[in-house]
Scaffold this motif. Structure first.
Motif, short mmCIF file in Angstrom:
data_model
loop_
_atom_site.label_atom_id
_atom_site.label_comp_id
_atom_site.label_asym_id
_atom_site.label_seq_id
_atom_site.Cartn_x
_atom_site.Cartn_y
_atom_site.Cartn_z
N ASP A 139 57.98 -40.53 -63.07
CA ASP A 139 59.37 -40.61 -63.53
C ASP A 139 60.21 -41.32 -62.49
O ASP A 139 60.19 -40.97 -61.30
CB ASP A 139 59.91 -39.19 -63.75
CG ASP A 139 61.37 -39.18 -64.16
OD1 ASP A 139 61.69 -39.75 -65.20
OD2 ASP A 139 62.18 -38.60 -63.41
N LEU A 140 60.95 -42.35 -62.92
CA LEU A 140 61.91 -43.03 -62.06
C LEU A 140 63.27 -42.90 -62.71
O LEU A 140 63.47 -43.34 -63.86
CB LEU A 140 61.57 -44.51 -61.89
CG LEU A 140 60.20 -44.84 -61.26
CD1 LEU A 140 59.16 -45.10 -62.35
CD2 LEU A 140 60.31 -46.04 -60.34
N SER A 141 64.23 -42.30 -62.00
CA SER A 141 65.51 -42.04 -62.63
C SER A 141 66.65 -42.18 -61.63
O SER A 141 66.46 -42.09 -60.42
CB SER A 141 65.53 -40.64 -63.25
OG SER A 141 65.37 -39.65 -62.25
N ALA A 142 67.84 -42.43 -62.17
CA ALA A 142 69.11 -42.47 -61.46
C ALA A 142 69.44 -43.87 -60.96
O ALA A 142 68.57 -44.63 -60.53
CB ALA A 142 69.17 -41.49 -60.30
N GLU A 143 70.71 -44.18 -61.06
CA GLU A 143 71.23 -45.46 -60.58
C GLU A 143 70.91 -45.62 -59.09
O GLU A 143 71.05 -44.68 -58.31
CB GLU A 143 72.74 -45.52 -60.80
CG GLU A 143 73.38 -46.83 -60.41
CD GLU A 143 74.86 -46.85 -60.72
OE1 GLU A 143 75.52 -47.82 -60.32
OE2 GLU A 143 75.35 -45.90 -61.35
N GLY A 144 70.48 -46.79 -58.70
CA GLY A 144 70.10 -47.04 -57.31
C GLY A 144 68.64 -46.80 -57.02
O GLY A 144 68.16 -47.13 -55.93
N THR A 145 67.92 -46.20 -57.96
CA THR A 145 66.47 -46.08 -57.82
C THR A 145 65.88 -47.43 -58.21
O THR A 145 65.77 -47.74 -59.41
CB THR A 145 65.93 -44.94 -58.70
OG1 THR A 145 66.52 -43.70 -58.27
CG2 THR A 145 64.42 -44.83 -58.60
N SER A 146 65.54 -48.24 -57.24
CA SER A 146 65.22 -49.64 -57.54
C SER A 146 64.16 -50.19 -56.60
O SER A 146 63.91 -49.66 -55.52
CB SER A 146 66.48 -50.50 -57.43
OG SER A 146 67.00 -50.48 -56.12
N HIS A 147 63.51 -51.26 -57.08
CA HIS A 147 62.53 -52.01 -56.29
C HIS A 147 61.36 -51.13 -55.83
O HIS A 147 60.78 -51.36 -54.77
CB HIS A 147 63.20 -52.71 -55.10
CG HIS A 147 64.31 -53.63 -55.51
ND1 HIS A 147 65.62 -53.25 -55.43
CD2 HIS A 147 64.30 -54.87 -56.02
CE1 HIS A 147 66.39 -54.24 -55.88
NE2 HIS A 147 65.60 -55.23 -56.25
N ASN A 148 61.04 -50.14 -56.63
CA ASN A 148 59.85 -49.33 -56.39
C ASN A 148 58.68 -49.94 -57.16
O ASN A 148 58.87 -50.55 -58.22
CB ASN A 148 60.10 -47.90 -56.83
CG ASN A 148 61.27 -47.27 -56.10
OD1 ASN A 148 61.16 -46.94 -54.92
ND2 ASN A 148 62.39 -47.10 -56.79
N THR A 149 57.47 -49.78 -56.64
CA THR A 149 56.29 -50.39 -57.24
C THR A 149 55.28 -49.31 -57.62
O THR A 149 54.92 -48.47 -56.80
CB THR A 149 55.64 -51.39 -56.27
OG1 THR A 149 56.59 -52.39 -55.92
CG2 THR A 149 54.44 -52.05 -56.91
N ILE A 150 54.82 -49.38 -58.86
CA ILE A 150 53.80 -48.46 -59.38
C ILE A 150 52.58 -49.31 -59.71
O ILE A 150 52.62 -50.10 -60.66
CB ILE A 150 54.29 -47.72 -60.65
CG1 ILE A 150 55.71 -47.15 -60.45
CG2 ILE A 150 53.30 -46.67 -61.07
CD1 ILE A 150 55.83 -46.12 -59.38
N ARG A 151 51.48 -49.18 -58.95
CA ARG A 151 50.34 -50.07 -59.19
C ARG A 151 49.01 -49.36 -58.93
O ARG A 151 48.91 -48.47 -58.09
CB ARG A 151 50.42 -51.31 -58.31
CG ARG A 151 50.39 -51.04 -56.83
CD ARG A 151 50.32 -52.33 -56.02
NE ARG A 151 49.17 -53.13 -56.41
CZ ARG A 151 48.66 -54.11 -55.66
NH1 ARG A 151 49.20 -54.39 -54.49
NH2 ARG A 151 47.63 -54.79 -56.06
N GLY A 152 48.02 -49.74 -59.72
CA GLY A 152 46.66 -49.25 -59.50
C GLY A 152 46.43 -47.80 -59.83
O GLY A 152 45.45 -47.20 -59.36
N ILE A 182 58.99 -52.19 -60.60
CA ILE A 182 57.83 -52.95 -61.07
C ILE A 182 56.71 -51.98 -61.43
O ILE A 182 56.24 -51.22 -60.58
CB ILE A 182 57.36 -53.95 -60.01
CG1 ILE A 182 58.49 -54.92 -59.63
CG2 ILE A 182 56.14 -54.74 -60.53
CD1 ILE A 182 58.15 -55.85 -58.50
N ILE A 183 56.30 -52.01 -62.68
CA ILE A 183 55.18 -51.20 -63.14
C ILE A 183 53.99 -52.15 -63.30
O ILE A 183 53.91 -52.91 -64.26
CB ILE A 183 55.50 -50.51 -64.48
CG1 ILE A 183 56.87 -49.80 -64.41
CG2 ILE A 183 54.40 -49.52 -64.83
CD1 ILE A 183 57.01 -48.79 -63.30
N GLY A 184 53.10 -52.14 -62.33
CA GLY A 184 51.96 -53.05 -62.34
C GLY A 184 51.88 -53.81 -61.04
O GLY A 184 52.79 -53.76 -60.21
N PRO A 185 50.73 -54.45 -60.85
CA PRO A 185 49.63 -54.59 -61.81
C PRO A 185 48.62 -53.42 -61.74
O PRO A 185 48.72 -52.56 -60.89
CB PRO A 185 48.95 -55.88 -61.34
CG PRO A 185 49.16 -55.87 -59.85
CD PRO A 185 50.53 -55.27 -59.65
#
Length: 260
Positions: A139-152, A182-185
């Motif tokens: 879960d990614l939530s709230a304004e300012g939650t940014s530029h996080n990467t979910i990969r593999g 970013i969700i991926g790769p």
């Protein structure tokens, strides 16, 4: 900091390591206690401390570690939470059976990395995380939650990426103005009880979903709701020729369509 105990609290536990950790620290797991070929569970009985230090690495990529929330009371308890903290990394963990998300990122948290290369590390899924039987995978939530990467990561599947374990709702949920993530790769997002990836709300914009395997979810592979990501139109496919390697169709102006 090395986790040497499967207990929920006390010396050598993950809970104590999260309490003691400072900015820039790394938490690892003793493979003699958490063998990579025979993962061992930590039965979490109350919410773990939030990750707020910054530049903290939680690395189980060379061990076999299961965070089990079956005994954690509460209607919405997350396995691990990064809150108002930047540049943290979580990799190599199985997080299962929590009433909330397996991993949550919120409160203006930026540049955090969840997962990595599944081929790196002696653990059952390398640097990737496995998230199953939670309310939501990530879960990614709230304004300012940014530029996080979910990969593999394996979100709703077993370590082989094949068997159906699922999360009860979405595999990945982005909402409340979380932007530019970013969700991926290389995520496998399958067998979840809602959309594979759900982006919700008119302020949740510029989130990139790229080069993932998304299939067999109880909902759309990618769902944009309430104006999220400017509600980009779904591309239409008219024809394809596998031998020639061609596809014909249409999509929105300046959009990129990925074909695998």
């Amino acid at each position: 900091l090395v986790v040497t105990s499967t207990a929920d609290a006390g010396t050598g536990t993950l809970r104590q390591a999260l309490l003691d950790a400072k900015n820039g620290d790394t938490i690892t797991f003793d493979p003699a206690v958490f063998p990579p070929t025979a993962p061992v569970a930590i039965a979490v009985i109350s919410e773990l401390p939030h990750i707020h230090q910054g530049n903290l690495t939680l690395d189980a990529s060379s061990a076999g570690v299961i965070l089990d929330g079956s005994h954690a009371p509460g209607e919405w308890v997350a396995g691990l939470q990064i809150v108002m903290s930047n540049a943290n990394t979580i990799r190599g963990l199985q997080v299962s059976n929590f009433t909330g998300p397996g991993i949550a990122i919120s409160g203006e948290a930026e540049t955090n990395a969840i997962g990595g290369e599944r081929s790196v590390g002696a653990g059952p899924f390398g640097q990737g995380n496995l998230l199953s039987q939670n309310a939501i995978g990530i879960d990614l939530s709230a304004e300012g939650t940014s530029h996080n990467t979910i990969r593999g990561n394996l979100i709703g599947t077993d370590a082989a990426g094949a068997s159906a374990l699922g999360n009860h709702k979405s595999g990945v949920w982005i909402s409340e103005g979380a932007n530019g993530n970013i969700i991926g790769p290389d995520n496998v997002i399958a067998y979840n009880g809602g959309p594979g990836v759900q982006v919700q709300g008119p302020d949740s914009l510029y989130n990139t979903i790229t080069q993932n395997s998304i299939h067999d979810n109880d909902g759309q592979g990618i769902a944009l709701s309430d104006g999220a990501n400017i509600r980009l139109a779904v591309p239409r496919f008219f024809d394809f020729d596998l031998q020639a390697g061609t596809v014909t169709g249409d999509t929105c102006p300046k959009c990129t369509v990925e074909i695998f």
